[in-house]
Write a protein that holds these residues in place. Structure first.
Motif, mmCIF file in Angstrom:
data_model
loop_
_atom_site.group_PDB
_atom_site.id
_atom_site.type_symbol
_atom_site.label_atom_id
_atom_site.label_comp_id
_atom_site.label_asym_id
_atom_site.label_seq_id
_atom_site.Cartn_x
_atom_site.Cartn_y
_atom_site.Cartn_z
ATOM 1 N N SER A 156 82.064 22.735 10.919
ATOM 2 C CA SER A 156 81.390 21.601 10.323
ATOM 3 C C SER A 156 81.966 20.276 10.842
ATOM 4 C CB SER A 156 81.514 21.734 8.806
ATOM 5 O OG SER A 156 81.239 20.537 8.185
ATOM 6 N N SER A 214 74.609 20.241 16.218
ATOM 7 C CA SER A 214 74.337 20.963 14.978
ATOM 8 C C SER A 214 75.387 22.056 14.822
ATOM 9 C CB SER A 214 72.923 21.557 14.991
ATOM 10 O OG SER A 214 72.823 22.589 15.935
ATOM 11 N N GLU A 215 75.607 22.467 13.593
ATOM 12 C CA GLU A 215 76.596 23.518 13.366
ATOM 13 C C GLU A 215 76.180 24.811 14.057
ATOM 14 O OE1 GLU A 215 77.644 23.898 9.228
ATOM 15 O OE2 GLU A 215 78.065 21.752 9.066
ATOM 16 N N ALA A 216 74.885 25.048 14.113
ATOM 17 C CA ALA A 216 74.394 26.256 14.788
ATOM 18 C C ALA A 216 74.798 26.228 16.265
ATOM 19 C CB ALA A 216 72.882 26.368 14.644
ATOM 20 N N GLU A 217 74.717 25.065 16.875
ATOM 21 C CA GLU A 217 75.112 24.952 18.289
ATOM 22 C C GLU A 217 76.601 25.235 18.475
ATOM 23 O OE1 GLU A 217 73.245 20.999 19.186
ATOM 24 O OE2 GLU A 217 73.471 21.770 21.219
ATOM 25 N N ARG A 229 78.503 27.033 16.498
ATOM 26 C CA ARG A 229 78.691 28.472 16.296
ATOM 27 C C ARG A 229 78.240 29.245 17.540
ATOM 28 N NH1 ARG A 229 78.773 30.669 11.228
ATOM 29 N NH2 ARG A 229 77.146 32.142 11.780
ATOM 30 N N GLY A 230 77.172 28.747 18.158
ATOM 31 C CA GLY A 230 76.660 29.382 19.373
ATOM 32 C C GLY A 230 77.697 29.391 20.479
ATOM 33 N N THR A 254 80.823 31.741 19.484
ATOM 34 C CA THR A 254 80.568 33.184 19.511
ATOM 35 C C THR A 254 80.255 33.715 20.905
ATOM 36 O OG1 THR A 254 78.290 32.677 18.911
ATOM 37 C CG2 THR A 254 79.765 33.335 17.123
ATOM 38 N N PHE A 255 80.021 32.801 21.845
ATOM 39 C CA PHE A 255 79.710 33.262 23.196
ATOM 40 C C PHE A 255 80.951 33.812 23.892
ATOM 41 C CE2 PHE A 255 79.047 32.807 27.757
ATOM 42 C CZ PHE A 255 77.773 33.329 27.900
#
Lengths: 234, 602, 181
Positions: free
Chosen positions: B38, B47-50, B52-53, B56-57
C-alpha cells in the motif's frame, strides 16, 4: 507517405505504413481471427490466435507492422489447425462452463470455437482452481473464465492513470487481479467499459446478465469475423 | 508499522524504482507486507494491483513471510543427480516443514529454485544470499541448526573457494573450476588496454573490427555483435545505453559467474568499448540475483576503474568520452535473460518480453537505443579490440570464429569451465571432461539439444550445435525421461505466462509426455507430442516458448528407441484415466474399502 | 435387412439431452421407422441384448458406476457419441473439479447448514457407487467417435447426427447447429 503493398493468400492489398497486419487485413476485407487485440489499445500478442506465416516464419499479425511487399499466409490448413489448437488450449486451461455463463452467445472465445468447429478439445482439461472476486461494488471478476488477454489491464485506468487491473504471479499461475481500492470507486461507465472490453465472461457488471434472449445474441446466427468479410464473398 | 514507511520514503517517487524498493523491503522484512504494498503504491503512484503484480512475478520476492532465514535449494537436474533428494529431506526434517513452507517457529523457510549457476558443485543452495555448495544431508541439518541457534548463514561459511572467491568482499565457498584456459578470455590482458586502444580508433573503426572478427553473441542466439552495435549507433537519439546481460539462467550454465568473479575488469572494459562504439555514456550490468554475493566486489572493481580513469569522464585520456556503469539486480526469473524482458525488469517492471519491432537497438532501456550483450560477448569484444580481428578470426571455424566458454557439469570427472575453440566435437569435449561412458549430452541447456552417442562427432559451433555455454553430461545409468520431465517443469515454472502456447502449451506437453512415460502412450500420443511441440515453438511470443519443447522433441529425435519401448504398440486408444486412482480419495473420505470390482475393473 | 440399432445412456447428466432427443417432434416417428432402440432409458431396456450400431452418451463420469456403464457401451457399440456438454467436458457437475473431493463431501454431508445435525455422515453404503476425484469427460475414459455439443444439443443437431450415422454419411454441422449452451 505512400501506401504499403502486400498480399494475403495471394490477394493484393494496400495498407498504411505502420499499420499492423490484422488492422490492414481488416481494411481489405480479410478477417484474421484474434482474441487479445482490441481496436484502439496497444497490441500485446498474448493469445497468438492471429498467428500468420510470412516467408516461412510465424508471427502474430496483431503486433507485426506491414512491410512493403510482404506475402502473408492466413488460411493455410496447418495455420488454421494451429489456431484451432490455441482456441482449444484456452478452453482446457480455464474452466469454461458455457451453459452457465452470462457471456454465452456474446463471448469471443466461444464464437471462435464455433467458427473453427471445436467439438471437443484435443487436449485434456486441466481444471485449475481459480478464484472469483466479487468484492468490487459494481463488477465481479471470475478467474475461471479469464484468458489473460490483458485487454482490461490496458484499457481500464483510474482518473489519475493508475491501472485498475493488473497481472499477478507468473507461469500457469498468472492471473488478472482487480485493484480493490480503485475498484471501489469505479463509475458506472468504467464498470460497463471493463465488462464490454472483456472478450469472455471474466468481467461482469453485477446485477445484470442474460439480458438478450438466446437466438438474438451477437454470435447466435453469424460467425465472428463476418462483419469484416462482408462483401468479400469469402 | 513505521518500518515500511521508513524504507519506502528513501526512494524517489519514480515507478522505475519499484523493484529496488521491493527488494529493500523484502530483504529487511522477509516479505512484502500488505502495508508495504500500500505504501509503495502510494509513493510511486501505482495501483496496489500493479505492485502486487511486480512482487509476485519474481521468485525471490514474496507477499507472505518466507521465514527469518530462507533456504533456496537448487532444483536443476544436475542437483538431483548429485544427491538433492537426500539433502532436501534433511532440510525438511531439521526445519520441520516441507519445501514451499516456513517452519512452525518461523525461523526457516524452505523453497526450491531454478538453477543458481553452481551446476559444477551440486547440490547447492542459497541461504539468506549466501551460497552453499556440495551440500550433504549432514551439512543441510547443520545449517538449519546453526540458523536456529542464531549463527547467520555468512558465519557458517568457513572454507572459501579458489581465486577471487577468497577476496574479502566475496568470501564464498564457490569454486571457479577453470579446467581449460584459452587465449581469448584467459589470455594475458593488461588492464585498461582495451579502452585505451578503442579510443585511439574511431567508433566506426571499433565496430568494423568487431564485425571483421566475426564475433557472434555468446548468450546462445548468435547475433553478430558488430552489427548490433552498428544498428544501435545508427539510431538518432539523445542517449543510448549499453546493457550487459549477466542473467545467465539456462540450467547448467555458470561460465558468466566465473567471468564475473575472475575477469570483471575485462568485462567492464568491454562495456566501455561498446559504449564508445555505439555512443553511450551509461552501461547497466543486469546481475542475476543468484550472483548478488559478487556485487560488493563488482562495485569495488568499478570504483577502482573510475580511479584509474578507465571509467568516468574523459576516460582513457579521451576528451569528451564519458562512460560509467551501474549495477541492477534481478530477482529470480529465467525469462529476464531474454533481452527485452531484461529491459522491462531493469525499468522496474514485471520481466515480460516485449514485442518486436521495435528492437532494443531502436527502443530499448527507457525507449532509448540499447545494445544488450552477454557477459562473455563483451569481455571477448574487449580482447578483440586489443588483439585485432585477424588474431580472433584465426581461431574456431570460418563461421564460428574464436573461442567459447563452456560450463560442463553432470556425470564427468572434471566439471567446470573450459575455454575451447569453436569446432570442438562432443567426443573431444567428453574426453577433456573425463566422461568416457556418457549416454547423452545436453548441449545448450534444456532449450538446446539432447545428443546421443550417434551425435558425438557433432561440433560445437553456430551451424551445428550452438550453445550459450551449458553442457550437461548424463552417464549410462541416467533415465532420460527423468531429465526431460525436470526440464519441462523448469520451463513451465519459468514461463512468464503472457502468451497462450507457452503458458498452457508447455503444461499440456508435459502432461502428454508423462502419459507416455507412464507406459500409457500410443503411436498417436507420440504424433501428438510432436505436433504440440511444433505448435508451441511456432506460435510462442519469445525464445522461451520457441525452444521449450526441445527437451521432448530432441530426445524423440535422438532417442526414438526409448519412446518406442514405452508405448503400447498397435493400440488405438489408451486412457490416462485410472479408475483405481480416481476412486481412492472418495473411498478415503467416506471411509470405504474400494470393492474389488472397481479396483480391478481395468 | 434389420434396422440399425441405437442405445442411449445418461451418466452424470440431467436427462436434458434425452429430452432434446424427444424434442425432434414428429420426426420421432420417422426415427422409429429408421432404427431400433436397444438399452436405453427411453424404452427401459436395462441390458444390451444385441450388438449396437450407435451409442449415445449423455453426461460425464462422476462415479464408478458411470465408468462401468460407459465401458460397457464402448464394448457393445460400434460407434460411440458424446452428446452434450457434460459428456464432452463434464458440464455443470464438473464445477467441483478444482476442489478436492473430500472438501466437497464434507461440505455437502457434514458442514452444510442444511445437514441434519443428528446424522452427519458421508454416505458409505457398500451398494453406492464410489465418487471419483473429479468428473471426467467421456473421451478421457474411453474412445469416443463423435461429439455433439450443446446444453442440450438442439433436436436438429441430434436428428442430423443420428440420421447421418445410421445412414453412413458424413455429419453436416452447419454454423447454427454448433452451440455450447
Amino acid at each position: 507517405m505512400n501506401d504499403v503493398r502486400f498480399m494475403i493468400d495471394g490477394k493484393e492489398c494496400l495498407g498504411k505504413p505502420g499499420q499492423t497486419i490484422v488492422e490492414a487485413a481488416k481494411a481489405n476485407g480479410v478477417y484474421i481471427p484474434v482474441l487479445c487485440h482490441f481496436e484502439g489499445l496497444k497490441p500485446v500478442g498474448s493469445c497468438r490466435i492471429c498467428t500468420v506465416r510470412v516467408g516461412g516464419r510465424f508471427m502474430a499479425a496483431c503486433t507485426q507492422p506491414l512491410i512493403e511487399g510482404m506475402a502473408v499466409e492466413n488460411t493455410a490448413p496447418d495455420l488454421e489447425d494451429m489456431r484451432k489448437s490455441l482456441i482449444e488450449m484456452l478452453f482446457v486451461e480455464g474452466n469454461h462452463l458455457c451453459p452457465s455463463c452470462e457471456k454465452s452467445g456474446n463471448c469471443e472465445l466461444q464464437a471462435l470455437a464455433y467458427r473453427y468447429q471445436v467439438l471437443a478439445p484435443r487436449f485434456p482439461y486441466l481444471w485449475p482452481r481459480r478464484d472469483i472476486d466479487a468484492s468490487a461494488p459494481l463488477l465481479m471478476l471470475d478467474g475461471n473464465r479469464c484468458i489473460q488477454c490483458l485487454r482490461c489491464v490496458r484499457a481500464c485506468r483510474a482518473k489519475d492513470g493508475r491501472k485498475v487491473f493488473a497481472a499477478v504471479d507468473r507461469s500457469r499461475r498468472v492471473k488478472i487481479e482487480v485493484d480493490k481500492k480503485l475498484a471501489a470507486h469505479l463509475s458506472e461507465d468504467q464498470a460497463r467499459r471493463a465488462m464490454d472490453i472483456c472478450p469472455v465472461g471474466a468481467i461482469l457488471r453485477k446485477e445484470t446478465g442474460f439480458a438478450v434472449p438466446i437466438g438474438r445474441r451477437k454470435y447466435d446466427a453469424v460467425p465472428i469475423g463476418s462483419d469484416v468479410e462482408k462483401g468479400t464473398g469469402r | 508499522m513505521a518500518q515500511e514507511k521508513d524504507i519506502v520514503l528513501r526512494y524517489p517517487k519514480d515507478p522505475s524504482a519499484l523493484l529496488d524498493v521491493v527488494r529493500d523491503v523484502q530483504n529487511r522484512l522477509g516479505h512484502v507486507s500488505e502495508e508495504a504494498v500500500s505504501r509503495i503504491a502510494a509513493h510511486l503512484k501505482l495501483s496496489e494491483a500493479e505492485v502486487r503484480g511486480a512482487v509476485t512475478f519474481y521468485h525471490f520476492f514474496s507477499l507472505t513471510p518466507r521465514g527469518a532465514s530462507t533456504v533456496y535449494l537448487n532444483d536443476s537436474i544436475t542437483s538431483r543427480m548429485k544427491g538433492r533428494t537426500a539433502v532436501a529431506r534433511a532440510f525438511e526434517e531439521e526445519a520441520g516443514c516441507r519445501f514451499g513452507e516456513v517452519s512452525p517457529d518461523g525461523k526457516v523457510g524452505l523453497f526450491p529454485t531454478s538453477c543458481i549457476g553452481m551446476n559444477d558443485q551440486e547440490p547447492s543452495a542459497i541461504v539468506d544470499g549466501v551460497v552453499f555448495i556440495k551440500l550433504s544431508p549432514d551439512r543441510a541439518r547443520a545449517i538449519v541448526r546453526g540458523l536456529r541457534a542464531g549463527t547467520p548463514a555468512s558465519g557458517q561459511v568457513t572454507e572459501f573457494g579458489d581465486g577471487a572467491n577468497q577476496s574479502t568482499l566475496v568470501r564464498a565457498m564457490v569454486s571457479n573450476n577453470i579446467r581449460k584456459r584459452g587465449p581469448v578470455l584467459f589470455g594475458p590482458h593488461e588492464p585498461g588496454a582495451a579502452v585505451r586502444k578503442a579510443v585511439s580508433m574511431t567508433p566506426e573503426q571499433v565496430i568494423d573490427e568487431v564485425k571483421k572478427a566475426g564475433l557472434l553473441g555468446r548468450g546462445g542466439a548468435g547475433f553478430p555483435t558488430g552489427l548490433k552495435w552498428e544498428f544501435c549507433r545508427r539510431e538518432k537519439a539523445p542517449e543510448r545505453y549499453v546493457v550487459c546481460n549477466a542473467d545467465e539462467g539456462e540450467p547448467g550454465t555458470f561460465k558468466d559467474r566465473v567471468v564475473l568473479t575472475e575477469l570483471p575488469g575485462l568485462l567492464f572494459e568491454g562495456m566501455a568499448v561498446a559504449g564508445y562504439a555505439v555512443g553511450a555514456q551509461t552501461g547497466i550490468l543486469y546481475l542475476r540475483s543468484e550472483y548478488a554475493y559478487l556485487r560488493a566486489r563488482l562495485e569495488a572493481v568499478l570504483a577502482g576503474l573510475r580511479k584509474e580513469g578507465i571509467l568516468g569522464k574523459n576516460i582513457a585520456g579521451s576528451p569528451g568520452f564519458h562512460f560509467d556503469i551501474v549495477i541492477k539486480s534481478g530477482a529470480g526469473a529465467y525469462i529476464c535473460g531474454e533481452e527485452s524482458a531484461l529491459l522491462e525488469s531493469a525499468e522496474g517492471k514485471r520481466g515480460e518480453p516485449r514485442d518486436r519491432p521495435p528492437f532494443p537497438v531502436q527502443a530499448g532501456y527507457l525507449d532509448r537505443p540499447t545494445t544488450v550483450n552477454n557477459v562473455e560477448t563483451l569481455a571477448t569484444a574487449a580482447r578483440i579490440v586489443v588483439e585485432g580481428a585477424a588474431w580472433f578470426k584465426a581461431m574456431g571455424t570460418p563461421k564460428s570464429a574464436g573461442t567459447k566458454l563452456l560450463s560442463v557439469s553432470g556425470d564427468c570427472a572434471r566439471p567446470g569451465v573450459y575455454e575451447v575453440e569453436y569446432g570442438l566435437s562432443i567426443a573431444e569435449l567428453l574426453d577433456m571432461a573425463g566422461a568416457p561412458e556418457a549416454k547423452a549430452v545436453q548441449v545448450g541447456g534444456p532449450s538446446g539439444t539432447c545428443v546421443s552417442k550417434a551425435g558425438y562427432q557433432r561440433k560445437i559451433c553456430f551451424s551445428d550445435l550452438p550453445t550459450g555455454g551449458s553442457v550437461i553430461v548424463f552417464g549410462p545409468d541416467r533415465d532420460i525421461f527423468e531429465v526431460v520431465e525436470n526440464f519441462m517443469e523448469f520451463f513451465i515454472e519459468e514461463s512468464c505466462g503472457w502468451c497462450t502456447p507457452c503458458r498452457a502449451g508447455n503444461v499440456l506437453l508435459k502432461k502428454k509426455f508423462e502419459k507416455v512415460a507412464q507406459g500409457k502412450g500410443t503411436e498417436g500420443d507420440l504424433r501428438d507430442l510432436e505436433a504440440w511441440g511444433k505448435l508451441v515453438k511456432a506460435t510462442s511470443r519469445c525464445g522461451l516458448g520457441q525452444t521449450s519443447p526441445n527437451p521432448i522433441l530432441t530426445t524423440m529425435q535422438n532417442f526414438p528407441e526409448l519412446y518406442e519401448a514405452r508405448i503400447q504398440k498397435g493400440r488405438d486408444f489408451v486412457p490416462e484415466f485410472d479408475l483405481a486412482a480416481a476412486i481412492q480419495e472418495g473411498c478415503a473420505a467416506a471411509n470405504r474399502q474400494p470393492a474389488c470390482k472397481e479396483a480391478d475393473h481395468e | 435387412m434389420s434396422k440399425p440399432v441405437i442405445a442411449t445412456a445418461s451418466l452424470a447428466g440431467c436427462f436434458g439431452c434425452h429430452m432434446s432427443l424427444l424434442d425432434i417432434d414428429e420426426r420421432i416417428l420417422g426415427l422409429i421407422d429408421l432404427v431400433e432402440f436397444n438399452k436405453s432409458p427411453i424404452d427401459d431396456i436395462k441390458t444390451f441384448t444385441k450388438p449396437v450400431d450407435v451409442g449415445l452418451i449423455e453426461g460425464g463420469c462422476c462415479n464408478s458406476e458411470n465408468v462401468e456403464v460407459l465401458r460397457s457401451f464402448r464394448k457393445n457399440c460400434k460407434v460411440l457419441v458424446s452428446v452434450g456438454e457434460c459428456a464432452i467436458m463434464g458440464g455443470l457437475p464438473a464445477m467441483r473439479n478444482g476442489i478436492p473431493i473430500r472438501e466437497c463431501l464434507e461440505e455437502a454431508y457434514l458442514n452444510s447448514p442444511s445437514v441434519d445435525p443428528e446424522d452427519r455422515t458421508i454416505p458409505n453404503d457398500e451398494d453406492l457407487p464410489i465418487i471419483l476425484d473429479k468428473v471426467y469427460p467421456c473421451h478421457e475414459v474411453v474412445k469416443i467417435d463423435h461429439f455433439l455439443p450443446g446444453c442440450p444439443p438442439s433436436a436438429d443437431l441430434i436428428w442430423e447426427a443420428v440420421t447421418a450415422l445410421v445412414e453412413g454419411r458424413p455429419l453436416q454441422l452447419t454454423y447454427d447447429l454448433i452451440k455450447f449452451d
